[in-house]
Design an enzyme around this catalytic site. Sequence first.
Site, PDB file in Angstrom:
ATOM      1  N   SER A   1      11.454  61.802  77.858  1.00  0.00           N
ATOM      2  CA  SER A   1      12.840  61.344  77.972  1.00  0.00           C
ATOM      3  C   SER A   1      12.994  59.944  77.357  1.00  0.00           C
ATOM      4  CB  SER A   1      13.238  61.336  79.453  1.00  0.00           C
ATOM      5  OG  SER A   1      14.384  60.564  79.675  1.00  0.00           O
TER       6      SER A   1
ATOM      7  N   ARG B   1      18.065  66.368  85.935  1.00  0.00           N
ATOM      8  CA  ARG B   1      16.885  65.913  86.679  1.00  0.00           C
ATOM      9  C   ARG B   1      17.287  64.995  87.821  1.00  0.00           C
ATOM     10  NH1 ARG B   1      13.915  62.798  82.684  1.00  0.00           N
ATOM     11  NH2 ARG B   1      12.458  62.346  84.356  1.00  0.00           N
TER      12      ARG B   1
ATOM     13  N   HIS C   1      12.660  49.487  76.736  1.00  0.00           N
ATOM     14  CA  HIS C   1      13.053  50.483  77.726  1.00  0.00           C
ATOM     15  C   HIS C   1      12.269  50.256  79.000  1.00  0.00           C
ATOM     16  CE1 HIS C   1      15.356  54.197  78.336  1.00  0.00           C
ATOM     17  NE2 HIS C   1      14.490  54.396  79.322  1.00  0.00           N
TER      18      HIS C   1
ATOM     19  N   ASP D   1      18.125  65.338  75.775  1.00  0.00           N
ATOM     20  CA  ASP D   1      17.760  64.439  76.886  1.00  0.00           C
ATOM     21  C   ASP D   1      18.985  64.082  77.720  1.00  0.00           C
ATOM     22  OD1 ASP D   1      15.973  62.632  78.401  1.00  0.00           O
ATOM     23  OD2 ASP D   1      17.372  61.145  77.640  1.00  0.00           O
TER      24      ASP D   1
ATOM     25  N   LYS E   1      14.489  59.169  73.071  1.00  0.00           N
ATOM     26  CA  LYS E   1      15.671  58.328  72.831  1.00  0.00           C
ATOM     27  C   LYS E   1      15.325  57.183  71.889  1.00  0.00           C
ATOM     28  CE  LYS E   1      16.473  57.793  77.287  1.00  0.00           C
ATOM     29  NZ  LYS E   1      16.605  58.485  78.539  1.00  0.00           N
TER      30      LYS E   1
HETATM   31  N1  URA Z   1      14.192  56.465  82.040  1.00  0.00           N
HETATM   32  C1  URA Z   1      14.512  57.462  81.191  1.00  0.00           C
HETATM   33  O1  URA Z   1      15.153  57.259  80.180  1.00  0.00           O
HETATM   34  N2  URA Z   1      14.108  58.692  81.486  1.00  0.00           N
HETATM   35  C2  URA Z   1      13.391  58.967  82.581  1.00  0.00           C
HETATM   36  O2  URA Z   1      13.045  60.104  82.765  1.00  0.00           O
HETATM   37  C3  URA Z   1      13.053  57.924  83.466  1.00  0.00           C
HETATM   38  C4  URA Z   1      13.469  56.662  83.173  1.00  0.00           C
END
Ligand code: URA
Length: 431
Positions: A183, A168, A82, A161, A187
């Site tokens: 966040s 957001r 990620h 999320d 995930k």
């Molecule tokens: N990537 C994400 O999944 N969430 C965030 O808040 C910022 C970057």
Amino acid sequence: MRAVDIIIKKRDRHELSHDEIEFFVRGFTNGDIPDYQASAFAMAVLLNGMTARETTDLTLAMAHSGSMLDLSDVVDLAVDKHSSGGVGDKTSLSVLPIVAACGLPVGKMSGRGLGFSGGTLDKLESIPGYRVNLSTEEFKQQLKEKGIVLTGQSLDLAPADGKMYALRDVTGTVQSIPLIASSIMCKKLAAGAQAILLDVKTGLGAFMETLEEARKLATLMTDIGKLAGREVVALLSDMNQPLGCAVGNSLEVIEAIDLLKGNAPEDFTEHCLHVSAHMLVLGKRAANLDEGRAMAEKSIEDGSALEKLRVLVRAQGGDVSYIDDTSKFEKAKLIEVVKSPRSGYLSEVQARSVGEAAVTLGAGRAKKSDPVDHAVGFIIHHKVGDTLEAGEPLFTIHANDQAKLDDVREIVLAAHTFSDAPTGKLPLFYS
Ligand code: URA
């Protein structure tokens, strides 16, 4: 409990209990708590922060807001990656085919653009037909059969999320360490990852502008992961200038495809090789980073990574001919090359301004419901440290609206800073 009391408590800088956080996340997920209260909550967290304990509780509550995927019947070790978000960051589009070609099955659920930072799903949708809404069953089936999946978050995974992320993006509440950490990690936990590579960006085009903040975010996320029994490695990578040259959805997809054809900008290629090497080590396919890197390089040279991308695109309903012939991607109506106003050394390409200008062109959203224009964006022709002659191409604008093109020309020009003295290259990674 009432949502308003929890918002007030955070507004007044008090620590929320485990039960309060769970109550809020559950209520928001099932619709009892409306968007306006969730937005106020996000703003209170952004302004007043959260302790590590609150952030862990928020992460776990969001991870458990839907199903928790178990991939143990599909892969021997589920490895995920990620990025914390940046400008021109199309890494997943190249890295996933590379590591999959090296024998590490990877299934990733990606997000949409967030503020000035692009999102993998928006990029992928520039390939006609490509589906980003696979069900959990389809995800598992494809991972088992093809060894590669790149899709959106399925609705039953961390739905809290999914809802919060969209809010957001348009309420000025992206840039908060606890909100970003929870966040990202919720995930990854919900999607069944056992080992996770985090690419934490730092610099002017990242949500974490300073190395210190980025380190804090990386440490918090690795701590949360470890607490949840996962193996986590975090890289701190530069995002002062855009990664690679392309910024904008289809332009970035083309650059990611070019990488797999051995023909991408050096910084982006190096970045992807390093990230791939880490994933191959985490996934126990390589004994060390050197071996992982050599495997990644070979997958580009022998065409197996490009073939994996074809497999991915075909499996998800996309038109594979776009991979072989990238000139098929829809082009913007207006393409303008902006020349360098002077000779000298490039000392800065302000990534955030470039990302914001791309959003102005339509590559990202100003409101939740805004459509994304896949064709628009920029090719930034130079990197910090380059020597330039006056009049040589500095950047190319791809736009579909003359007024917007006129708006961004000066902004992106001003994002480039020159120096009379030689300037060094920026590092790709800090740690
Ligand atoms: N990537 C994400 O999944 N969430 C965030 O808040 C910022 C970057």
